[in-house]
Scaffold this active site. Structure first.
Site, PDB file in Angstrom:
ATOM      1  N   ASP A  90      -3.417  -1.930  -5.036  1.00  0.00           N
ATOM      2  CA  ASP A  90      -3.628  -0.532  -4.346  1.00  0.00           C
ATOM      3  C   ASP A  90      -4.414   0.389  -5.113  1.00  0.00           C
ATOM      4  OD1 ASP A  90      -3.927   1.577  -2.691  1.00  0.00           O
ATOM      5  OD2 ASP A  90      -1.960   1.901  -2.310  1.00  0.00           O
ATOM      6  N   SER A 110       0.729  -1.170  -0.057  1.00  0.00           N
ATOM      7  CA  SER A 110      -0.036   0.082  -0.056  1.00  0.00           C
ATOM      8  C   SER A 110       0.953   1.446   0.042  1.00  0.00           C
ATOM      9  CB  SER A 110      -0.926  -0.021   1.089  1.00  0.00           C
ATOM     10  OG  SER A 110      -0.150  -0.096   2.494  1.00  0.00           O
ATOM     11  N   CYS A 111       0.378   2.152  -0.193  1.00  0.00           N
ATOM     12  CA  CYS A 111       0.894   3.599  -0.326  1.00  0.00           C
ATOM     13  C   CYS A 111       1.783   3.737   0.954  1.00  0.00           C
ATOM     14  CB  CYS A 111      -0.151   4.849  -0.260  1.00  0.00           C
ATOM     15  SG  CYS A 111       0.667   6.420  -0.727  1.00  0.00           S
ATOM     16  N   PRO A 112       3.032   4.455   0.569  1.00  0.00           N
ATOM     17  CA  PRO A 112       3.584   4.783  -0.621  1.00  0.00           C
ATOM     18  C   PRO A 112       4.545   3.594  -1.122  1.00  0.00           C
ATOM     19  CG  PRO A 112       5.121   5.338   1.190  1.00  0.00           C
ATOM     20  CD  PRO A 112       4.022   4.439   1.739  1.00  0.00           C
TER      21      PRO A 112
END
Length: 81
Positions: A44, A17-19
Site C-alpha cells: 500500500d 490497505s489502510c489502516p
C-alpha cells in the site's frame, strides 16, 4: 539492501490497505523488546506516510528508514522503550 541496523523481526502486510499496515505494525512493535527493529513489508503506497505519521506521533518508537522497490514499501521501526 544493506541496512545499518539488525532486523529483529519482519512483518509482511503486503496486500493489506489502510489502516491495517499501521494497526499490524503497532501490534508487532508491542511484542518486541526495547532496541529491537521491525521490518515492515507493504504494498500500500499510503503506508509510507501512514507509518511515518504513526511513528512521529507515537512515544517509544523511531522510524529508522523507508524505501520502495519492486512494488514493495519497506519500513524499519525501532522500539525505543
Amino acid at each position: 539492501m544493506s541496512t545499518e541496523f539488525d532486523i529483529t523481526e519482519t512483518l509482511d502486510v503486503k496486500g493489506a490497505s489502510c489502516p491495517m499496515p499501521v494497526v499490524k505494525t503497532k501490534s508487532a512493535i508491542d511484542d518486541l523488546a526495547g532496541g529491537d527493529v521491525l521490518e515492515v513489508l507493504a504494498t500500500d503506497a499510503g503506508s509510507m506516510s501512514d507509518i511515518e505519521g504513526w511513528a512521529a506521533g507515537t512515544e517509544g518508537v523511531e522510524l529508522l528508514d523507508q524505501s520502495e522497490g519492486d512494488d514493495v514499501y519497506r519500513h524499519y521501526v525501532r522500539k525505543t522503550e
